[in-house]
Design a protein around this motif. Structure first.
Motif, mmCIF file in Angstrom:
data_model
loop_
_atom_site.group_PDB
_atom_site.id
_atom_site.type_symbol
_atom_site.label_atom_id
_atom_site.label_comp_id
_atom_site.label_asym_id
_atom_site.label_seq_id
_atom_site.Cartn_x
_atom_site.Cartn_y
_atom_site.Cartn_z
ATOM 1 N N PRO A 38 21.666 77.971 -69.838
ATOM 2 C CA PRO A 38 22.415 77.570 -70.981
ATOM 3 C C PRO A 38 23.703 77.216 -70.773
ATOM 4 C CG PRO A 38 22.461 80.017 -70.848
ATOM 5 C CD PRO A 38 21.598 79.376 -69.737
ATOM 6 N N ILE A 39 23.885 76.019 -70.274
ATOM 7 C CA ILE A 39 25.439 75.533 -69.648
ATOM 8 C C ILE A 39 25.516 74.349 -70.850
ATOM 9 C CG2 ILE A 39 26.442 73.993 -67.940
ATOM 10 C CD1 ILE A 39 24.521 75.000 -65.800
ATOM 11 N N PRO A 40 26.638 74.278 -71.163
ATOM 12 C CA PRO A 40 27.224 73.191 -72.058
ATOM 13 C C PRO A 40 26.932 71.770 -71.476
ATOM 14 C CG PRO A 40 28.958 74.820 -72.073
ATOM 15 C CD PRO A 40 27.867 75.145 -70.986
ATOM 16 N N GLY A 41 26.171 70.932 -72.045
ATOM 17 C CA GLY A 41 25.932 69.649 -71.946
ATOM 18 C C GLY A 41 24.604 69.331 -71.212
ATOM 19 N N VAL A 42 23.768 70.299 -71.177
ATOM 20 C CA VAL A 42 22.398 70.095 -70.436
ATOM 21 C C VAL A 42 21.531 69.218 -71.245
ATOM 22 C CG1 VAL A 42 22.299 72.447 -69.353
ATOM 23 C CG2 VAL A 42 21.277 72.225 -71.576
ATOM 24 N N ASN A 43 22.023 68.946 -72.571
ATOM 25 C CA ASN A 43 20.958 67.998 -73.349
ATOM 26 C C ASN A 43 21.546 66.446 -73.417
ATOM 27 O OD1 ASN A 43 19.339 70.067 -74.318
ATOM 28 N ND2 ASN A 43 20.875 70.564 -75.884
ATOM 29 N N LEU A 44 22.540 66.240 -72.514
ATOM 30 C CA LEU A 44 23.048 65.052 -72.301
ATOM 31 C C LEU A 44 22.054 63.935 -71.671
ATOM 32 C CD1 LEU A 44 26.675 65.309 -71.176
ATOM 33 C CD2 LEU A 44 26.191 64.324 -73.169
ATOM 34 N N SER A 45 21.891 62.898 -72.098
ATOM 35 C CA SER A 45 21.093 61.919 -71.194
ATOM 36 C C SER A 45 21.646 61.782 -69.783
ATOM 37 C CB SER A 45 21.270 60.432 -71.925
ATOM 38 O OG SER A 45 20.371 59.695 -71.117
ATOM 39 N N GLY A 46 20.447 61.922 -68.950
ATOM 40 C CA GLY A 46 20.801 61.860 -67.459
ATOM 41 C C GLY A 46 20.815 63.240 -66.967
ATOM 42 N N VAL A 47 20.256 64.119 -67.667
ATOM 43 C CA VAL A 47 20.278 65.648 -67.176
ATOM 44 C C VAL A 47 18.847 65.792 -67.248
ATOM 45 C CG1 VAL A 47 20.322 68.127 -67.189
ATOM 46 C CG2 VAL A 47 22.538 66.330 -67.964
ATOM 47 N N VAL A 48 18.130 65.876 -65.910
ATOM 48 C CA VAL A 48 16.654 65.980 -65.875
ATOM 49 C C VAL A 48 16.320 67.392 -65.072
ATOM 50 C CG1 VAL A 48 16.661 63.668 -65.909
ATOM 51 C CG2 VAL A 48 16.593 64.638 -63.684
ATOM 52 N N THR A 49 14.913 67.718 -65.344
ATOM 53 C CA THR A 49 14.405 68.655 -64.231
ATOM 54 C C THR A 49 13.649 67.919 -63.250
ATOM 55 O OG1 THR A 49 12.608 68.901 -66.029
ATOM 56 C CG2 THR A 49 14.468 70.406 -66.282
ATOM 57 N N PHE A 50 12.754 68.838 -62.520
ATOM 58 C CA PHE A 50 12.083 68.090 -61.491
ATOM 59 C C PHE A 50 10.763 68.799 -61.561
ATOM 60 C CE2 PHE A 50 11.806 67.637 -56.449
ATOM 61 C CZ PHE A 50 11.042 66.697 -56.642
ATOM 62 N N ARG A 51 9.757 68.581 -62.422
ATOM 63 C CA ARG A 51 8.474 69.040 -62.353
ATOM 64 C C ARG A 51 7.337 68.315 -62.368
ATOM 65 N NH1 ARG A 51 7.480 73.405 -60.345
ATOM 66 N NH2 ARG A 51 5.888 74.025 -61.777
ATOM 67 N N ASP A 52 7.667 67.035 -62.965
ATOM 68 C CA ASP A 52 6.461 66.149 -63.404
ATOM 69 C C ASP A 52 6.643 64.648 -63.026
ATOM 70 O OD1 ASP A 52 7.696 65.348 -65.619
ATOM 71 O OD2 ASP A 52 6.645 66.613 -66.761
ATOM 72 N N ILE A 53 5.558 63.784 -63.248
ATOM 73 C CA ILE A 53 5.760 62.415 -63.028
ATOM 74 C C ILE A 53 6.937 61.785 -63.972
ATOM 75 C CG2 ILE A 53 4.652 60.043 -63.530
ATOM 76 C CD1 ILE A 53 4.007 61.240 -60.640
ATOM 77 N N HIS A 54 6.995 62.459 -65.191
ATOM 78 C CA HIS A 54 8.190 61.779 -65.961
ATOM 79 C C HIS A 54 9.351 61.982 -65.502
ATOM 80 C CE1 HIS A 54 10.036 60.526 -69.814
ATOM 81 N NE2 HIS A 54 10.416 61.908 -69.994
ATOM 82 N N ASP A 55 9.662 63.109 -64.855
ATOM 83 C CA ASP A 55 10.938 63.553 -64.467
ATOM 84 C C ASP A 55 11.362 62.414 -62.995
ATOM 85 O OD1 ASP A 55 11.107 65.467 -66.144
ATOM 86 O OD2 ASP A 55 10.442 66.976 -64.790
ATOM 87 N N ILE A 56 10.100 62.175 -62.567
ATOM 88 C CA ILE A 56 10.288 61.309 -61.379
ATOM 89 C C ILE A 56 10.697 60.080 -61.752
ATOM 90 C CG2 ILE A 56 9.237 60.330 -59.197
ATOM 91 C CD1 ILE A 56 9.971 63.609 -58.834
ATOM 92 N N GLU A 57 10.121 59.405 -62.708
ATOM 93 C CA GLU A 57 10.665 58.220 -63.075
ATOM 94 C C GLU A 57 11.739 58.179 -63.795
ATOM 95 O OE1 GLU A 57 7.253 57.807 -66.137
ATOM 96 O OE2 GLU A 57 5.724 57.201 -64.692
ATOM 97 N N GLN A 58 12.315 59.115 -64.574
ATOM 98 C CA GLN A 58 13.496 59.187 -64.816
ATOM 99 C C GLN A 58 14.750 59.085 -63.778
ATOM 100 O OE1 GLN A 58 14.659 61.525 -68.555
ATOM 101 N NE2 GLN A 58 12.880 62.561 -67.978
ATOM 102 N N MET A 59 14.385 60.056 -62.784
ATOM 103 C CA MET A 59 15.272 59.752 -61.301
ATOM 104 C C MET A 59 15.115 58.625 -60.702
ATOM 105 S SD MET A 59 13.841 63.765 -60.644
ATOM 106 C CE MET A 59 14.812 64.139 -59.004
ATOM 107 N N ILE A 60 13.968 58.067 -60.503
ATOM 108 C CA ILE A 60 14.188 56.520 -59.829
ATOM 109 C C ILE A 60 14.742 55.353 -60.601
ATOM 110 C CG2 ILE A 60 12.404 54.867 -59.261
ATOM 111 C CD1 ILE A 60 10.189 57.071 -58.595
#
Length: 538
Positions: A249-271
């Protein structure tokens, strides 16, 4: 259906003296002719248990089983056919993969050091699924590695027992999540890691509901309800909901550009971010975080790893191995900050910076949260399925509801959670055997090993590295070659191993740990690897 697993001898065995037991090397087999029959005789374990089976592989009719590899599949001693790799129980002769196959089992005993065998087979009882006019309905909730491995094993054992439906949240078939890192780094594409495309399900008559996750389970009615409102009945259900990333629960975790690393959708955002921006911060220096950092660096980003603990991969590596890894990654352009606590993530519409508790400000166009995972038990809890940290299962992978089984990262077994793939394969096999109504196996987690290759760095660990009373350390530290090895011994057993730089013997060390093999005769040579340790003096 007869559920007994006992082997009952017929009366009056005519015993045949075959050989001295010393002729049979431990944990191997020999073939002998007993009254004209080719019989494989196996000597197993430190207690020298003897088993005798027909040497004829029933799948091929070839006399080869004595040359098979011996093993232990979830508590059942087996021999693997050297031809098609089916496993046959040494106690009952049943084939674990194909209920239609079995081999005769023969009485064997040891008398004054001599091995005696009878050619009159034992009467064995093996449960096999009985044919039904109507197939049972099986629902798999979760279209990931654990659930689909269970289905594969089940189809091998009982291909016609169930009418199967699979529900998954992602709009794909099942892909290999272990290989998401090479997709991120650009070494592989999604098609390269797809294990079960849609055609696989269709060819087997399995109804796949991709992109339509189950949102409710009515255990009384034995129904599942999906996000789209679809309702399916089940006779038996497999929960394989996996895990979800832990996001602190860190302030700002809901900003655009903050992602996790679990599935293809996350990978697509990172790429996508790597193609538009320059600075990436990975929060978490464990196995997953370092893989993410490596992939983003390969994509051309400047990467900073922020880790709360005092060393990288603290669960798998000791201080020296972690120090070597940190030095190597820094030499290759990655910035590593340990004992660093993230205070906040800031930006306007999109992340722009990460603020540490020390006051340091790190520029960030992309932030990857890789601080750990938690079992995904939300659906189970909403169905009042007993859960603690994970869905609680028995040794047969059955939940507190006898119609529901669970496998993978969502489960809790004897207080233990699971985040690596190796123990999940064992869960899948035991669960499949239960569902195939061949259930005599019990799940017994073995020691797991971790191997990481980042930027050409080889790291391996296995077993218990905590040390303590009664533990002896053997250490090799070669700074010039950047090779570090640490073996932890307790008595005449290897209990832990850490390797850096030279990991070629890692699998052997892991096997010694898992099998609790006595290393007394090779103790002085153990550090120098399998080939040297097992080499006999000429």
């Amino acid at each position: 259906m007869n559920l007994s697993t006992a082997a009952e001898p017929l009366p009056a065995h005519p015993w045949v003296d075959v050989c001295d037991m010393a002729v049979i090397p431990r944990n191997t087999g020999v073939c002998a002719r007993v009254d004209g029959l080719p019989i494989a005789i196996f000597r197993v374990g430190d207690d020298d248990r003897l088993f005798a089976l027909s040497n004829i592989d029933p799948a091929t009719g070839v006399s080869v089983l004595s040359r098979g590899i011996l093993g232990d599949l979830q508590g059942e001693k087996v021999v693997a056919s050297p031809l098609y790799k089916q496993h046959y129980s040494l106690a009952t002769g049943r084939c674990l993969e194909d209920g239609a196959l079995s081999v005769p089992v023969y009485p064997v005993l040891l008398q004054e050091g001599r091995v005696l065998v009878s050619s009159q087979p034992l009467r064995t009882y093996v449960s096999t699924p009985q044919p039904r006019e109507d197939k049972l309905k099986l629902v798999l909730v979760g279209n990931g590695l654990a659930g689909m491995r269970t289905l594969e094993d089940l189809l091998d054992m009982a291909p016609d027992l169930y009418q199967i439906e699979v529900f998954g949240a992602e709009p794909h078939g099942n892909y290999n999540r272990i290989l998401l890192s090479p997709v991120l780094s650009g070494e592989k594409q999604l098609d390269d890691i797809m294990l079960h495309p849609r055609e696989w399900y269709a060819e087997r008559g399995i109804a796949l509901h991709a992109g339509d996750p189950v949102v409710n389970i009515d255990r009384r009615k034995k129904q599942v309800v999906t996000a789209s409102g679809h309702i399916s009945q089940y006779d038996r259900l497999i929960m394989a909901t996996g895990s979800k990333p832990f996001v602190p629960p860190i302030p700002g975790v809901n900003l655009s550009g903050v992602v996790t690393f679990r599935d293809i959708h996350d990978i697509e955002q990172m790429i996508t971010a790597s193609e538009q921006f320059q600075h990436a911060v990975v929060i978490g220096g464990g196995l997953l975080g370092l893989e993410a950092a490596h992939g983003l660096q390969r994509r051309g980003m400047q990467v900073t790893v922020v880790h709360l603990a005092d060393r990288l991969m603290e669960r798998q590596l000791d201080a020296r191995a972690a120090e070597l890894l940190k030095e190597t990654l820094e030499q290759r352009g990655m910035r590593i900050l340990t004992q660093a606590n993230t205070q906040s993530i800031e930006g306007n519409d999109r992340v722009e910076r990460v603020i540490l508790a020390s006051g340091e400000v790190i520029a960030a166009d992309l932030v990857v949260m890789a601080v750990g995972i938690r079992p995904n038990i939300d659906l189970a809890k909403s169905a009042n399925l007993y859960s603690e940290r994970g869905i609680v299962v028995s040794d047969t992978l059955q939940t507190f509801d006898p119609s529901i089984y669970a496998v993978g990262e969502c489960i809790q077994h004897r207080g233990q959670l699971f985040g690596l793939v190796e123990p999940i394969w064992g869960q899948a096999f035991v669960c499949a055997a239960q569902l195939a109504e061949q259930g005599r196996l019990r799940y017994q987690p073995a020691a797991t090993a971790t191997q990481l290759k980042v930027s050409g760095v080889d790291v391996f660990s296995a077993g218990d590295l905590s040390g303590g009373e009664g533990i002896e350390d053997i250490v090799l530290n070669d700074d010039r070659r950047r090779v570090y090895k640490r073996l932890l011994l307790k008595g005449d057993r290897l209990v832990g191993a850490v390797l850096y730089g030279d990991v070629q013997d890692g699998a052997w060390y892991a096997e010694l740990i898992a099998d609790a093999t006595s290393i007394g005769t090779m103790r002085q040579k153990l550090m120098f690897g399998r080939d040297f340790a097992l080499k006999k003096a000429s």
